[in-house]
Design a protein around this motif. Structure first.
Motif, PDB file in Angstrom:
ATOM      1  N   HIS A  17      10.484   1.946  39.248  1.00  0.00           N
ATOM      2  CA  HIS A  17      10.370   1.629  37.824  1.00  0.00           C
ATOM      3  C   HIS A  17      11.663   0.977  37.385  1.00  0.00           C
ATOM      4  O   HIS A  17      12.548   0.767  38.209  1.00  0.00           O
TER       5      HIS A  17
ATOM      6  N   HIS B 112      14.218   1.822  35.255  1.00  0.00           N
ATOM      7  CA  HIS B 112      15.421   2.531  34.801  1.00  0.00           C
ATOM      8  C   HIS B 112      16.661   2.189  35.616  1.00  0.00           C
ATOM      9  O   HIS B 112      16.583   1.942  36.819  1.00  0.00           O
TER      10      HIS B 112
ATOM     11  N   ASP C  35      19.125   3.620  37.025  1.00  0.00           N
ATOM     12  CA  ASP C  35      19.542   4.267  38.269  1.00  0.00           C
ATOM     13  C   ASP C  35      18.641   3.887  39.445  1.00  0.00           C
ATOM     14  O   ASP C  35      18.916   4.253  40.585  1.00  0.00           O
ATOM     15  N   HIS C  36      17.575   3.129  39.161  1.00  0.00           N
ATOM     16  CA  HIS C  36      16.679   2.654  40.215  1.00  0.00           C
ATOM     17  C   HIS C  36      16.773   1.136  40.407  1.00  0.00           C
ATOM     18  O   HIS C  36      16.145   0.597  41.311  1.00  0.00           O
TER      19      HIS C  36
ATOM     20  N   HIS D 285       6.183   8.609  33.216  1.00  0.00           N
ATOM     21  CA  HIS D 285       7.626   8.611  33.012  1.00  0.00           C
ATOM     22  C   HIS D 285       8.172   7.387  32.269  1.00  0.00           C
ATOM     23  O   HIS D 285       9.069   7.511  31.442  1.00  0.00           O
TER      24      HIS D 285
ATOM     25  N   ASP E 226      10.190   8.610  39.735  1.00  0.00           N
ATOM     26  CA  ASP E 226      10.545   9.637  38.734  1.00  0.00           C
ATOM     27  C   ASP E 226       9.338  10.361  38.135  1.00  0.00           C
ATOM     28  O   ASP E 226       9.491  11.125  37.176  1.00  0.00           O
TER      29      ASP E 226
HETATM   30 ZN   LIG Z   1      13.607   7.086  35.464  1.00  0.00          ZN
END
Ligand SMILES: [Zn+2]
Length: 378
Positions: A134, A136, A138-139, A247, A266
């Motif tokens: 996804h 976000h 941190d990904h 999420h 997530d």
């Molecule tokens: Zn996430």
């Protein structure tokens, strides 16, 4: 519904006076204070711990992340944020006879490079793609490593747009103006509990601001259709990429049905409070997704987006967390407690007291606002 999300971080961030449109993140500043990740054997369900598919000896262990074989051609990258934020989220890779696939862009290019090097320890086959589960930060913020190395970047068709919408406005933005409302919330807090909640949000926003300004954003160039499952043939290893709600509105899982392995992104936080702030997060949708996971084979190995590798017990625990948030919120809802107050009043029960909470305004507080919203619209 007007005051539904007074304390909701995404509302703060969508005030156009200081940002065009933002509702980013989880947090990582707060993660630096986390207790270390439990060891593999401490958290795995008895069946999975003794599972011969899971190698007890890691392929590589850098502290901030461990890469471990979990199946035939299947590897999991499990992060320990208490030892650094190079990767932060979990990931992994799949290796067939003809090609390989990487999962996640991680928080930094160093994280993406680390995983690529681990892949090259076991195979030289070409990499078909790297999938962000996804959008976000941190990904996805290490994505440019893949771009620079000619690895196609795969993701839900909306990921590129959402990276741009959420993180570009932070680049070059006035830091003081951006943080002002969060600092004000800390100052205006009515008691120590509310102050701690507000401080965790300020830490998170500060971190995402810093990361956004330290990152060359790289966007997926291979959109994956969310309306139907996509089958990926790596040569003797078939994976299915599939969109499920919950999420972020852009979540993709990767299943390997022949081996009962699921990389959840997530949609699974194992032993953590779930991050629910996203404007496209849906609590009912997420719970439906967890019900789907729970109905999968009892021998399934799940690679969560955060937390240790697990079996069905990890799914059951996250469902309990949602049940608890929902039960506490429902009581307050029926007692006429305003949402803003309910968001502050939730109490972490003893059994979850060691579960990391990214930041109050990204986890519990928006979960309660969304639940109120769902009940009010009934
Ligand atoms: Zn996430």
């Amino acid at each position: 519904m007007a005051d539904l999300s007074k304390n909701d971080v995404s509302k703060f961030l969508s005030r156009r006076s200081f940002l065009t449109h933002t509702s980013c993140f989880g947090a990582y500043y707060a993660l630096a204070q986390l207790v270390p990740l439990p060891a593999l054997g401490e958290t795995l369900g008895a069946s999975v711990n003794a599972d011969s598919r899971v190698s007890q000896t890691p392929l590589v262990d850098k502290g901030f992340a461990v890469v471990r074989k979990i199946g035939n051609g299947l590897y999991a990258t499990i992060s320990d944020p208490s030892k650094g934020a190079t990767t932060l989220c979990n990931g992994g890779f799949l290796v067939g006879k003809d090609a390989a696939m990487l999962l996640e862009g991680f928080t930094t290019t160093g994280g993406a490079a680390f995983q690529m090097e681990a892949l090259r320890m076991v195979t030289q086959v070409p990499v078909k793609g790297a999938l962000d589960t996804h959008y976000h930060f941190d990904h996805s913020m290490g994505n440019s490593y893949y771009g620079a190395n000619g690895v196609p970047l795969w993701a839900h068709a909306n990921v590129a747009r959402r990276i741009v919408e959420n993180y570009s406005p932070l680049q070059g933005a006035d830091k003081a103006a951006m943080l002002a409302p969060f600092e004000k919330a800390v100052k205006d807090a009515k008691n120590d509990t509310e102050k701690a909640h507000a401080q965790s949000d300020l830490n998170a926003v500060t971190t995402v601001y810093s990361l956004s300004n330290a990152t060359v954003l790289a966007l997926p160039n291979h959109p994956v259709d969310p309306s139907k499952p996509t089958t990926v043939d790596l040569g003797g290893l078939t994976a299915i990429i599939e969109h499920l709600p919950g999420h972020s509105g852009t979540d993709m899982i990767v299943r390997v049905p022949e081996q009962n392995v699921v990389y959840t992104g997530d949609l699974l936080f194992n032993g953590w409070y779930p991050v629910c702030f996203d404007e496209k997060a849906t609590i009912s949708g997420w719970r439906a997704t967890l019900a789907k996971f729970a109905a999968m084979d009892k021998e399934t190995i799940f690679v969560p987006g955060h937390g240790q590798l697990c079996g069905q017990e990890g799914i059951a625990t996250l469902r309990e967390v949602f049940d608890d948030i929902s039960a506490q919120a429902e009581k307050m809802f029926h007692a006429g407690v305003p949402v803003a107050e309910a968001q502050q009043r939730y109490v972490v029960p003893d059994k979850f007291k060691n579960f990391p909470v990214f930041a109050w305004g990204f986890t519990i507080s928006p979960a309660i606002a969304k639940l109120y919203g769902e009940w009010q619209s009934k």
